[in-house]
Design a protein around this motif. Structure first.
Motif, PDB file in Angstrom:
ATOM      1  N   ARG A   1       0.770  -1.262  -0.046  1.00 42.10           N
ATOM      2  CA  ARG A   1       0.077   0.100   0.126  1.00 42.10           C
ATOM      3  C   ARG A   1       0.742   1.424  -0.137  1.00 42.10           C
ATOM      4  NH1 ARG A   1      -4.549  -0.366   4.718  1.00 42.10           N
ATOM      5  NH2 ARG A   1      -2.729  -1.456   5.711  1.00 42.10           N
ATOM      6  N   ILE A   2       2.086   1.546   0.775  1.00 40.81           N
ATOM      7  CA  ILE A   2       3.023   2.230   0.670  1.00 40.81           C
ATOM      8  C   ILE A   2       3.466   2.511  -0.681  1.00 40.81           C
ATOM      9  CG2 ILE A   2       5.164   3.088   1.539  1.00 40.81           C
ATOM     10  CD1 ILE A   2       4.682   2.034   4.322  1.00 40.81           C
ATOM     11  N   VAL A   3       3.810   1.689  -1.488  1.00 36.96           N
ATOM     12  CA  VAL A   3       4.176   1.557  -2.796  1.00 36.96           C
ATOM     13  C   VAL A   3       3.190   2.321  -3.615  1.00 36.96           C
ATOM     14  CG1 VAL A   3       5.043   0.384  -4.958  1.00 36.96           C
ATOM     15  CG2 VAL A   3       5.781  -0.130  -2.599  1.00 36.96           C
ATOM     16  N   HIS A   4       1.742   1.867  -3.617  1.00 32.94           N
ATOM     17  CA  HIS A   4       0.882   2.538  -4.239  1.00 32.94           C
ATOM     18  C   HIS A   4       0.457   4.119  -3.844  1.00 32.94           C
ATOM     19  CE1 HIS A   4      -0.134  -1.679  -5.352  1.00 32.94           C
ATOM     20  NE2 HIS A   4      -0.071  -1.192  -6.442  1.00 32.94           N
ATOM     21  N   THR A   5       0.976   4.392  -2.501  1.00 36.34           N
ATOM     22  CA  THR A   5       0.346   5.663  -2.154  1.00 36.34           C
ATOM     23  C   THR A   5       1.331   6.848  -2.366  1.00 36.34           C
ATOM     24  OG1 THR A   5      -0.761   4.277  -0.320  1.00 36.34           O
ATOM     25  CG2 THR A   5      -0.288   6.798   0.089  1.00 36.34           C
ATOM     26  N   LEU A   6       2.656   6.578  -1.935  1.00 36.90           N
ATOM     27  CA  LEU A   6       3.555   7.404  -1.923  1.00 36.90           C
ATOM     28  C   LEU A   6       4.101   8.053  -3.215  1.00 36.90           C
ATOM     29  CD1 LEU A   6       6.231   6.315   0.667  1.00 36.90           C
ATOM     30  CD2 LEU A   6       4.329   7.776   0.893  1.00 36.90           C
ATOM     31  N   PRO A   7       4.027   7.456  -4.259  1.00 41.11           N
ATOM     32  CA  PRO A   7       4.071   8.036  -5.733  1.00 41.11           C
ATOM     33  C   PRO A   7       3.270   8.980  -6.227  1.00 41.11           C
ATOM     34  CG  PRO A   7       5.243   5.922  -5.823  1.00 41.11           C
ATOM     35  CD  PRO A   7       4.376   5.868  -4.504  1.00 41.11           C
ATOM     36  N   PRO A   8       2.159   8.730  -5.962  1.00 38.12           N
ATOM     37  CA  PRO A   8       0.963   9.626  -6.551  1.00 38.12           C
ATOM     38  C   PRO A   8       1.030  10.795  -5.338  1.00 38.12           C
ATOM     39  CG  PRO A   8      -0.155   7.755  -5.669  1.00 38.12           C
ATOM     40  CD  PRO A   8       1.462   7.275  -5.839  1.00 38.12           C
ATOM     41  N   LEU A   9       1.136  10.602  -4.194  1.00 36.64           N
ATOM     42  CA  LEU A   9       0.985  11.553  -3.141  1.00 36.64           C
ATOM     43  C   LEU A   9       1.976  12.621  -3.346  1.00 36.64           C
ATOM     44  CD1 LEU A   9       0.050  12.794  -0.416  1.00 36.64           C
ATOM     45  CD2 LEU A   9       2.150  11.397   0.657  1.00 36.64           C
ATOM     46  N   LEU A  10       3.125  12.417  -4.135  1.00 37.65           N
ATOM     47  CA  LEU A  10       4.220  13.127  -4.537  1.00 37.65           C
ATOM     48  C   LEU A  10       3.919  13.907  -5.793  1.00 37.65           C
ATOM     49  CD1 LEU A  10       6.998  14.786  -3.597  1.00 37.65           C
ATOM     50  CD2 LEU A  10       8.062  12.682  -4.529  1.00 37.65           C
ATOM     51  N   LEU A  11       3.607  13.211  -6.626  1.00 35.90           N
ATOM     52  CA  LEU A  11       3.688  13.677  -8.136  1.00 35.90           C
ATOM     53  C   LEU A  11       2.247  13.828  -8.914  1.00 35.90           C
ATOM     54  CD1 LEU A  11       6.219  11.035  -9.369  1.00 35.90           C
ATOM     55  CD2 LEU A  11       6.731  13.472  -8.714  1.00 35.90           C
ATOM     56  N   ARG A  12       1.330  13.361  -8.189  1.00 38.62           N
ATOM     57  CA  ARG A  12      -0.252  13.486  -8.903  1.00 38.62           C
ATOM     58  C   ARG A  12      -1.137  14.291  -7.720  1.00 38.62           C
ATOM     59  NH1 ARG A  12      -2.113   7.889 -11.358  1.00 38.62           N
ATOM     60  NH2 ARG A  12      -3.664   9.417 -12.381  1.00 38.62           N
ATOM     61  N   PRO A  13      -1.022  15.730  -8.071  1.00 35.37           N
ATOM     62  CA  PRO A  13      -1.764  16.420  -7.125  1.00 35.37           C
ATOM     63  C   PRO A  13      -3.553  16.258  -6.847  1.00 35.37           C
ATOM     64  CG  PRO A  13      -0.690  17.934  -8.380  1.00 35.37           C
ATOM     65  CD  PRO A  13      -0.383  16.470  -8.914  1.00 35.37           C
ATOM     66  N   GLY A  14      -4.065  15.580  -5.778  1.00 37.69           N
ATOM     67  CA  GLY A  14      -5.060  15.424  -5.585  1.00 37.69           C
ATOM     68  C   GLY A  14      -5.805  13.755  -6.147  1.00 37.69           C
ATOM     69  N   PHE A  15      -4.897  13.246  -6.509  1.00 33.81           N
ATOM     70  CA  PHE A  15      -5.306  12.003  -7.120  1.00 33.81           C
ATOM     71  C   PHE A  15      -5.810  11.027  -5.934  1.00 33.81           C
ATOM     72  CE2 PHE A  15      -4.108   7.656  -7.672  1.00 33.81           C
ATOM     73  CZ  PHE A  15      -4.765   7.094  -8.909  1.00 33.81           C
ATOM     74  N   LEU A  16      -4.733  11.067  -4.941  1.00 28.75           N
ATOM     75  CA  LEU A  16      -5.336  10.037  -3.557  1.00 28.75           C
ATOM     76  C   LEU A  16      -6.826  10.650  -2.958  1.00 28.75           C
ATOM     77  CD1 LEU A  16      -2.043   9.418  -1.688  1.00 28.75           C
ATOM     78  CD2 LEU A  16      -3.303   7.894  -3.036  1.00 28.75           C
ATOM     79  N   THR A  17      -6.967  11.938  -2.927  1.00 35.59           N
ATOM     80  CA  THR A  17      -8.255  12.528  -2.536  1.00 35.59           C
ATOM     81  C   THR A  17      -9.348  11.995  -3.221  1.00 35.59           C
ATOM     82  OG1 THR A  17      -6.950  14.283  -1.629  1.00 35.59           O
ATOM     83  CG2 THR A  17      -9.515  14.574  -1.632  1.00 35.59           C
ATOM     84  N   LEU A  18      -9.232  12.151  -4.610  1.00 33.91           N
ATOM     85  CA  LEU A  18     -10.394  11.872  -5.622  1.00 33.91           C
ATOM     86  C   LEU A  18     -10.734  10.280  -5.505  1.00 33.91           C
ATOM     87  CD1 LEU A  18      -9.459  14.099  -8.574  1.00 33.91           C
ATOM     88  CD2 LEU A  18     -10.985  14.420  -6.806  1.00 33.91           C
ATOM     89  N   GLU A  19      -9.399   9.737  -5.664  1.00 31.37           N
ATOM     90  CA  GLU A  19      -9.723   7.936  -5.187  1.00 31.37           C
ATOM     91  C   GLU A  19     -10.486   7.715  -3.987  1.00 31.37           C
ATOM     92  OE1 GLU A  19      -8.017   5.085  -7.280  1.00 31.37           O
ATOM     93  OE2 GLU A  19      -9.036   6.671  -8.367  1.00 31.37           O
ATOM     94  N   TYR A  20     -10.103   8.381  -2.875  1.00 29.52           N
ATOM     95  CA  TYR A  20     -10.732   8.314  -1.586  1.00 29.52           C
ATOM     96  C   TYR A  20     -12.450   8.605  -1.911  1.00 29.52           C
ATOM     97  CZ  TYR A  20     -11.464   8.071   3.410  1.00 29.52           C
ATOM     98  OH  TYR A  20     -11.813   7.509   4.506  1.00 29.52           O
ATOM     99  N   PHE A  21     -12.770   9.562  -2.485  1.00 33.68           N
ATOM    100  CA  PHE A  21     -14.105   9.958  -2.675  1.00 33.68           C
ATOM    101  C   PHE A  21     -14.926   9.087  -3.573  1.00 33.68           C
ATOM    102  CE2 PHE A  21     -13.089  14.753  -2.023  1.00 33.68           C
ATOM    103  CZ  PHE A  21     -12.898  14.573  -0.644  1.00 33.68           C
ATOM    104  N   SER A  22     -13.916   8.354  -4.697  1.00 32.56           N
ATOM    105  CA  SER A  22     -14.720   7.465  -5.450  1.00 32.56           C
ATOM    106  C   SER A  22     -14.959   5.997  -4.888  1.00 32.56           C
ATOM    107  CB  SER A  22     -13.844   7.448  -6.639  1.00 32.56           C
ATOM    108  OG  SER A  22     -13.695   8.604  -7.316  1.00 32.56           O
ATOM    109  N   GLY A  23     -14.246   5.741  -3.483  1.00 36.50           N
ATOM    110  CA  GLY A  23     -14.549   4.715  -2.828  1.00 36.50           C
ATOM    111  C   GLY A  23     -13.141   3.604  -3.175  1.00 36.50           C
ATOM    112  N   ARG A  24     -12.342   3.980  -3.994  1.00 36.43           N
ATOM    113  CA  ARG A  24     -11.414   3.166  -4.054  1.00 36.43           C
ATOM    114  C   ARG A  24     -10.136   3.315  -2.921  1.00 36.43           C
ATOM    115  NH1 ARG A  24     -12.928   4.549  -9.417  1.00 36.43           N
ATOM    116  NH2 ARG A  24     -11.774   6.444  -9.386  1.00 36.43           N
TER     117      ARG A  24
END
Length: 396
Positions: free
Chosen positions: A56-79
């Motif tokens: 999960r860390i491998v899937h979390t840290l790269p988009p956290l650093l390089l893709r603004p808002g991606f994790l938040t939108l994924e969280y709102f989408s239920g993924r």
């Protein structure tokens, strides 16, 4: 030996009695597997859990650093399963970032010894009676500071900021002395070597006022506070005065007081930032009140924003420490590391702006306006919070 269950058909939950339709009860959520297992099974499950977290860390840290808002939108989408939960993410990154910052500051502290120091003194400037003598004294002090840095050898790079501060202080003291020397003939007064110094009476009055407050009793009595709260406040004020007295005293006690203040301050920072996160979410709620979003949605945005900030701080401090460590051995490596540090610093505001635009889906003019207002309010709230954290650190 207890029999290990491998099939759930026809079984009932041992907790609520509901008919099982899978490995977990659909009524209460309890697993049908027994918790009484051999030790090797527990070790296998522990390793599996750790590997799952790493994945999960491998899937979390790269988009956290390089893709603004991606994790938040994924969280709102239920993924959400494949990513680290927002609160856990910000908690771990906050502790790691401030821990590394504290280590970095401790490593940067250099004891120069009794004969070598990077501090400017104004005695030679006060003794000079002509501008030429002031310039000569300035050159001597600057040369002495350079020799002090050279005496540190490879550690001199860590003291570069202290050296710059000392040089600037020496130049400022020299400029002030030259102004006094140039103004004296115009006024028709005879200049003495100590004219730019405050009088002994002024220093005595200032010292007396300071000592009276520091040595006064620290008992605080506030009528509307209970007794235990008054005792706690009195104890904190007493610690504050003790730390201030220690920082004014010469020798090792001053350094010990400063180190204690630094440790207490960094101990307060995680708590301070955990207070700032809901305040930032409240700012988002106020500025986007017409978007009809729940406060919890703004809180998720605040959690991911701060997680990114802590991750960037962790990387920036790590790059700086690595650069200082490699400088004596491979100076060429420091240049790309410095570029990475500058890139991280410039990416922070751009990242937060893009994240705000992607999540709230407003036009660029309105997004820029709200981004500036939110940043302005948050800056002063953060400044106030850091001042409070510093005061609390002094009071321990």
């Amino acid at each position: 030996m207890m029999k290990q269950l491998i099939r759930h058909e026809g079984m009932r939950c041992a907790n609520c009695g509901a008919v099982l339709e899978g490995e977990f009860c659909h009524e209460c959520g309890q697993s049908f597997h027994s918790v009484l297992k051999p030790m090797h099974h527990m070790a296998e499950e522990t390793v599996e859990t750790l590997l799952h977290i790493d994945g999960r860390i491998v899937h979390t840290l790269p988009p956290l650093l390089l893709r603004p808002g991606f994790l938040t939108l994924e969280y709102f989408s239920g993924r959400r399963v494949r990513y680290v939960a927002p609160f856990r993410l910000v908690f771990v990154l906050c502790l790691l970032a401030f821990f590394v910052c504290h280590l970095r500051l401790e490593d940067s502290h250099i004891d120069l010894g009794p004969n070598t120091q990077l501090h400017a003194t104004d005695n030679s400037f006060n003794a000079a009676t002509t501008p030429a003598a002031v310039e000569l004294a300035l050159q001597q002090q600057l040369a002495g500071l350079e020799r002090a840095q050279d005496a540190l050898g490879p550690l001199g790079g860590l003291a570069a900021s202290d050296l710059t501060v000392a040089k600037n202080a020496a130049r400022q003291q020299a400029a002030q002395r030259i102004q006094v020397l140039e103004a004296a003939p115009a006024a028709g007064t005879a200049l003495q070597p100590s004219d730019s110094l405050p009088t002994a009476a002024d220093a005595e009055v200032h010292t007396k006022i300071s000592n009276d407050w520091l040595n006064s009793p620290s008992h605080i009595e506030i009528a509307w506070l209970p007794g235990f709260a008054n005792d706690r406040v009195s104890k904190s004020v007493s610690h504050l005065k003790a730390n201030l007295r220690a920082m004014e005293s010469p020798g090792a006690s001053r350094q010990e007081a400063f180190d204690r203040l630094l440790t207490n301050f960094f101990g307060m920072l995680p708590q301070t930032m955990f207070v700032m996160i809901p305040l930032f979410a409240l700012l988002l709620k106020l500025f986007y009140v017409f978007r009809r979003r729940l406060y919890m949605e703004h809180l998720i945005v605040a959690l991911h924003s701060h997680a990114y900030l802590f991750f960037s701080l962790l990387l920036g401090v790590s790059f700086g420490a690595l650069s200082s460590w490699l400088a004596p051995h491979a100076a060429w490596v420091t240049y790309p590391l410095h570029w990475l540090e500058w890139g991280l610093a410039l990416w922070i505001p751009a990242y937060l702006l893009i994240m705000q635009k992607r999540i709230y889906r407003q036009g660029w003019p309105m997004t820029l306006l709200k981004f500036g207002c939110i940043g302005f309010c948050y800056f002063w709230l953060l400044t106030l919070a850091l001042l409070v954290a510093g005061a609390l650190g002094m009071a321990k």
